[in-house]
Design a protein around this motif. Sequence first.
Motif: not given
Lengths: 249, 587
Positions: A26-42
């Motif tokens: 939910g933090i755009p800057d942070l999500d942009a740096g994560l793979p796929g735009g967020g913390l992956p499940l699995g």
Amino acid sequence: MAELRERVRRIEGVGGADGRAVVPLGIPDLDAGLPGGGLPLGAVHEVAGAALDAGSATAFAAVLLARLAAGRGPVLWLTRARDLYAPGLAGYGLRPQDLVLVQARPDRAGETDILWAMEEALRCPQVGAVLAEAGKLDLTMSRRLQLAAETGGVPGLLLQLGPQRLEASAAVTRWHVTALPGDGARSALAPAAGSAFAAAAWRAELQRCRGGRPGCWDLVWHGHGGRLYGAASTPDGQGAGDLGHAAPA
Amino acid sequence: MPSSRRILSLWLPCLATDRLRRRLPAAEAGRPLVAVAAERGRLTVAAACRQAQAAGISPGQPLADARALEPGVLTRDVDPAADAALLERLADWARRWTPWTAVDTGPQVLSGAGGLWLDITGCAHLFGGEAGLIEDLVERLRRAGLEARAAVAGTTGAAWAMARFGGPLPWPLIVPPGTEAEHLAPLPLPALRLPPPMITALRRVGLRSIAALLDKPRAALVPRYGPLPGLRLDQALGRVEEPLSPGRPQPAHQARQAFAEPVSTPEDLRRVLVHLLGQVCRGLAAAGQGARRLELLAWRSDAGPEAPPQTLAVGTSRPNRDPAHLLRLFQPSLDRLEPGPGFEVMALAVPAAEPFAQEQTVLAVPPPQARIPPPAGRPDLDLVAGGRDAEQPADAEADNTLRHRPAFSVIQGGTPPRPAPAKAREPRSPRCYQGPPVPELVDQLGARLGLARILRPRPRESWWPERAVALCPADAPASGPEPPLWPADRPRPVRLLPRPEPVEVVAPVPDDPPLQFRWRDRLYRVRHAEGPERIAAEWWRAPDQPEEPLRDYYRVETGDGQRFWLYRLGLFRPDEPARWFLHGFLG
């Protein structure tokens, strides 16, 4: 390009079978740096913190857990300690009715039991998320856990409290969490929250992120709204108090 | 009214001396042996072995007389408690033939003897018929040094009488159904399990065998000897049912398997377990029940009559009858079995079964693609695991629309229908699954860690921090509606020390929050504090105990941003220094 990234992620096993199952923070800057735009499940994520600052890392892990589980199933918290306090965790979005506490024996065998239990739980797709308070973890075990997480599509968190270790690990992300002093960050990032203790502030350093960008973030958890606010921390480490933009979720 | 039961009565006529003889050194093993008891200031023979009996020694004689008859007789102290314990172990061991075994607690005809009951209804064919079973049983006991006689009949009375007084021919002692009268007729009166004074009285009037009693009109017997002779006769002939209770509670569901060749390899053991589980689960399904506890019993071929069967037990958090799941629970402990040369008999019992809520086993585990939520953080309403069969009994706030859809979407295969956009946006995190945790996983973890280690926190309405949360076992049924959550306006620590630790505090005024404190040899400077929040112990919980002092809680933040929960114990008193404690860590 995006499709290619997705394929790579699928091959790497990050983000479930279609490489798209991610949970944004939910933090755009942070999500942009994560793979796929967020913390992956699995996938397995590591959260580390100092033993003397157990509260910050625990609370941050609780926020991540609640996010990752997001009502898909119960959250398992595997621990050898006896000090986990559900009323406090509830303040970070982890409701008691979603929480299943597994208290392993406090000895060495309990440590083995915890890792075994985590692997079993990660393979069970009906589980929302799993957290294990693990001590030492070698690369083989961490690979096993990552494989189990991919099989079940269940996110796993390894909470490591103690001196910082930089061992090889198969986890997809690794966070190092410390408390963030001062009200500056809090007031700059989040709307005023009556009491200073209603909002918790952490510096979360994303030390490693497979398929993403590491970085350092100042985060504020707003207890009343149940939301996370954050911004990239300034390099001098003086807190985000003077950062101009706050980015609500 | 002949019943279809088949009862085996086992008699160990020299139990006491046989037991003592097994302890004798080899050099003395062949000598006559008596068990003696001190009685009215002198030693009397309590039980005599066969050799001593042959020499004319009988129970009740003074030891001096016995010595006179047979100077070489060995004496040992009689120990009825040890005899009883041996019988109990034998009854346990005999469960390899039938689950229904009991120690015969009635009179034993001969002092120092003992007996067992085995209900072998429907079991004998597994061991080569009734004759084969008797032979097997008696031979095994003989090898263990115990003389034994066994008889099978349709009634307890007939089996008892034949085991003690039947024979010598025809051997084995088997009374076919309906022929009790002709087998019993030639037997003497004590075969009717009558008290000795009554037998003496009957003999005095010339009644010496059961046949003589059978001829007499009942009306002439009852006024003189009471109803007992007639009742025993009717019980022995099967005209009156005689209930017996087994030594152990009988599980309603069980299965057993005897092998011609002992099994020992792990694959074979697993196969046997699968077979037994299949049988038991079919029985459970027919009864509409699920297992809460299962026991696997295995008897080794080389184990003596006193060795208890090897036992593995597993528990489930919810009634379950899925063979695959139950097999997984046994799997980790299966290698704890020590087959040695192999197991001859294995049995699976369900000591605890409960009604099974509903049948939904179709919904196993949903295919993986049904579980991955869509991107962009939109929580997928269809994610709920469809495979949680029947574990949600009457959860009050269950949302039916949410609960049912995933199940159907999974059955129909393929990808689940996306939720209507309006609905998807509405709740931030829709709680699709309801309450109880995945029971299969809980069982699996519980099988290794113990179910007591898997806990669910439950809010309790109490301000006292230690009492605000109850940890319930995860397998406990949800009692009542979910209690309300803790008030959100009072931040609580995420970790609470199990026992508060004393800290040294510098506070300017007794009622002020601390300026700095020392905990575990580290000094913390307080930058910001909030409080006090006064929490008093709930005196009404333990009115007779000394009241716990109230606590003034402060939330403090140090210069590094770490946040602690401290309290000052009790009210301020000018003559005492304030006592401070650290109780928890805030996030």
